[in-house]
Design a protein around this motif. Structure first.
Motif, PDB file in Angstrom:
ATOM      1  N   LYS A  75      -8.902   5.094   9.555  1.00  0.00           N
ATOM      2  CA  LYS A  75      -9.345   3.855   8.911  1.00  0.00           C
ATOM      3  C   LYS A  75      -9.148   2.640   9.820  1.00  0.00           C
ATOM      4  N   THR A  76      -8.029   2.609  10.542  1.00  0.00           N
ATOM      5  CA  THR A  76      -7.758   1.444  11.403  1.00  0.00           C
ATOM      6  C   THR A  76      -8.816   1.326  12.512  1.00  0.00           C
ATOM      7  N   LYS A  77      -9.261   2.455  13.001  1.00  0.00           N
ATOM      8  CA  LYS A  77     -10.267   2.458  14.068  1.00  0.00           C
ATOM      9  C   LYS A  77     -11.610   1.926  13.554  1.00  0.00           C
ATOM     10  N   ILE A  78     -12.021   2.395  12.377  1.00  0.00           N
ATOM     11  CA  ILE A  78     -13.322   1.952  11.843  1.00  0.00           C
ATOM     12  C   ILE A  78     -13.245   0.493  11.392  1.00  0.00           C
ATOM     13  N   LEU A  79     -12.074   0.044  10.936  1.00  0.00           N
ATOM     14  CA  LEU A  79     -11.918  -1.375  10.586  1.00  0.00           C
ATOM     15  C   LEU A  79     -12.071  -2.258  11.818  1.00  0.00           C
ATOM     16  N   ASN A  80     -11.523  -1.812  12.938  1.00  0.00           N
ATOM     17  CA  ASN A  80     -11.690  -2.586  14.183  1.00  0.00           C
ATOM     18  C   ASN A  80     -13.160  -2.662  14.582  1.00  0.00           C
ATOM     19  N   GLU A  81     -13.884  -1.552  14.407  1.00  0.00           N
ATOM     20  CA  GLU A  81     -15.323  -1.558  14.722  1.00  0.00           C
ATOM     21  C   GLU A  81     -16.075  -2.502  13.780  1.00  0.00           C
ATOM     22  N   ALA A  82     -15.640  -2.529  12.518  1.00  0.00           N
ATOM     23  CA  ALA A  82     -16.275  -3.419  11.535  1.00  0.00           C
ATOM     24  C   ALA A  82     -16.022  -4.886  11.877  1.00  0.00           C
ATOM     25  N   ILE A  83     -14.821  -5.195  12.352  1.00  0.00           N
ATOM     26  CA  ILE A  83     -14.507  -6.576  12.770  1.00  0.00           C
ATOM     27  C   ILE A  83     -15.464  -6.999  13.880  1.00  0.00           C
ATOM     28  N   LEU A  84     -15.655  -6.114  14.858  1.00  0.00           N
ATOM     29  CA  LEU A  84     -16.558  -6.420  15.976  1.00  0.00           C
ATOM     30  C   LEU A  84     -18.006  -6.547  15.515  1.00  0.00           C
ATOM     31  N   ALA A  85     -18.373  -5.815  14.469  1.00  0.00           N
ATOM     32  CA  ALA A  85     -19.755  -5.857  13.958  1.00  0.00           C
ATOM     33  C   ALA A  85     -20.018  -7.084  13.091  1.00  0.00           C
ATOM     34  N   SER A  86     -18.954  -7.746  12.635  1.00  0.00           N
ATOM     35  CA  SER A  86     -19.114  -8.900  11.741  1.00  0.00           C
ATOM     36  C   SER A  86     -19.656 -10.098  12.510  1.00  0.00           C
ATOM     37  N   SER A  87     -20.433 -10.937  11.812  1.00  0.00           N
ATOM     38  CA  SER A  87     -21.079 -12.052  12.506  1.00  0.00           C
ATOM     39  C   SER A  87     -20.636 -13.431  12.016  1.00  0.00           C
ATOM     40  N   SER A  88     -19.730 -13.479  11.032  1.00  0.00           N
ATOM     41  CA  SER A  88     -19.248 -14.793  10.590  1.00  0.00           C
ATOM     42  C   SER A  88     -17.806 -15.002  11.049  1.00  0.00           C
ATOM     43  N   ASP A  89     -17.320 -16.224  10.899  1.00  0.00           N
ATOM     44  CA  ASP A  89     -15.982 -16.526  11.418  1.00  0.00           C
ATOM     45  C   ASP A  89     -14.879 -16.325  10.386  1.00  0.00           C
ATOM     46  N   TYR A  90     -15.259 -15.901   9.148  1.00  0.00           N
ATOM     47  CA  TYR A  90     -14.260 -15.656   8.119  1.00  0.00           C
ATOM     48  C   TYR A  90     -14.446 -14.252   7.551  1.00  0.00           C
ATOM     49  N   LEU A  91     -13.340 -13.496   7.476  1.00  0.00           N
ATOM     50  CA  LEU A  91     -13.391 -12.094   7.065  1.00  0.00           C
ATOM     51  C   LEU A  91     -12.639 -11.874   5.757  1.00  0.00           C
ATOM     52  N   ILE A  92     -13.266 -11.162   4.831  1.00  0.00           N
ATOM     53  CA  ILE A  92     -12.622 -10.749   3.584  1.00  0.00           C
ATOM     54  C   ILE A  92     -12.551  -9.222   3.605  1.00  0.00           C
ATOM     55  N   PHE A  93     -11.338  -8.677   3.537  1.00  0.00           N
ATOM     56  CA  PHE A  93     -11.157  -7.225   3.570  1.00  0.00           C
ATOM     57  C   PHE A  93     -10.931  -6.695   2.161  1.00  0.00           C
ATOM     58  N   THR A  94     -11.616  -5.589   1.825  1.00  0.00           N
ATOM     59  CA  THR A  94     -11.401  -4.945   0.532  1.00  0.00           C
ATOM     60  C   THR A  94     -11.741  -3.458   0.665  1.00  0.00           C
ATOM     61  N   ASP A  95     -11.554  -2.726  -0.426  1.00  0.00           N
ATOM     62  CA  ASP A  95     -11.778  -1.277  -0.407  1.00  0.00           C
ATOM     63  C   ASP A  95     -12.956  -0.884  -1.282  1.00  0.00           C
ATOM     64  N   GLY A  96     -13.501   0.289  -0.999  1.00  0.00           N
ATOM     65  CA  GLY A  96     -14.660   0.798  -1.733  1.00  0.00           C
ATOM     66  C   GLY A  96     -14.342   1.310  -3.118  1.00  0.00           C
TER      67      GLY A  96
END
Length: 274
Positions: A75-96
């Protein structure tokens, strides 16, 4: 990469397509719609992909699906990839498995402040209630309504205060709660620059506290944590946790102990590899 979105909502998932369909529906009816969704998918099969593609066709949501092959808990690896894929300057993390109340994104954005992490919580649903959740129930927001929940079998408790609609009451409860503000991946937000500064999640971490550790490095780096558990509201669908294991817990505790004792702010096992 510049974005018109005010926030990137990063939703972690693994082989729970029915839940994900409900969760994505909760984001299609938000009061604030200037956000993108990044699905951080830790190796789900084609069913999850189909749910995402259907949602893209049927809603106005901007969704990116970040996926890697199933190779155990990463999960930590895919979250890091998701951070890099994000395009805004503010991130909200949640679960499915966490359904967001209609004002979830709006509230995270309203309360954000530079150099702060917003630490939210969740209201845990019992199985009988989870089994009754549908898109229609979410549209009418019944799953955030005390009377409906009790009617479907949710036991009465102080925790119903987690569903308050009063901003003043939420503010007061956030202030007096003994619960420590931490980086809990089911409901937490921060500026992208603050999590990049500590090199994201430590990819050695297995299940259990893996999200807390990145928060501890952020704290060591001077980022402050604000309690918003009574303001940013989501409900957590009932499920078992068969992936818990003691070996992973011990490993994670060792890493977190080192982070705290040595006041570590940067991991060499994060987004950028040493």
């Amino acid at each position: 990469m510049q974005s018109n979105s005010k926030a990137s909502v990063i939703i972690s998932t693994y082989n729970q397509p029915e839940w994900l369909a409900l969760v994505l529906h909760s984001y299609s009816i938000q009061t604030e719609n200037s956000f993108e969704i990044i699905i951080a998918d830790d190796g789900s099969n084609e069913q999850t992909k189909a749910v995402i593609e259907k949602c893209i066709l049927e809603t106005e949501l901007k969704i990116s699906h970040v996926w890697h092959e199933d190779n155990g808990f990463q999960k930590t690896k895919i979250l890091n990839e998701a951070i890099l894929a994000s395009s805004s300057d503010y991130l909200i993390f949640t679960d499915g498995d966490c359904i967001a109340r209609q004002d979830f994104v709006e509230t995270h954005l309203r309360l954000r402040r530079p150099n702060y992490v917003l630490s939210g919580g969740y209201f845990k649903l019992v199985k009988s209630v989870s089994d009754n959740i549908s898109k229609e129930i979410i549209t009418h927001q019944h799953c955030f309504d005390k009377d409906w929940l009790i009617d479907k079998g949710q036991p009465k408790s102080f925790k119903f205060n987690k569903l308050t609609k009063s901003k003043a009451k939420a503010q007061w409860l956030n202030k007096i709660t003994p619960t420590k503000a931490t980086f809990d991946g089911m409901n937490v937000s921060c500026f992208k620059s603050d999590i990049l500064a500590v090199n994201g999640f430590d990819e050695r971490m297995q299940y259990g506290g893996e999200d807390r550790e990145v928060g501890e490095r952020m704290m060591n780096n001077g980022v402050k944590f604000r309690q918003v558990r009574y303001s940013t509201i989501c409900v957590h669908l009932h499920h078992e946790r068969p992936y818990k294991n003691d070996e992973a817990r011990v490993l994670n505790e060792e890493i977190r102990k080192t982070t705290k004792q040595k006041k570590i702010i940067y991991t060499n096992f994060g987004i950028k590899k040493a």
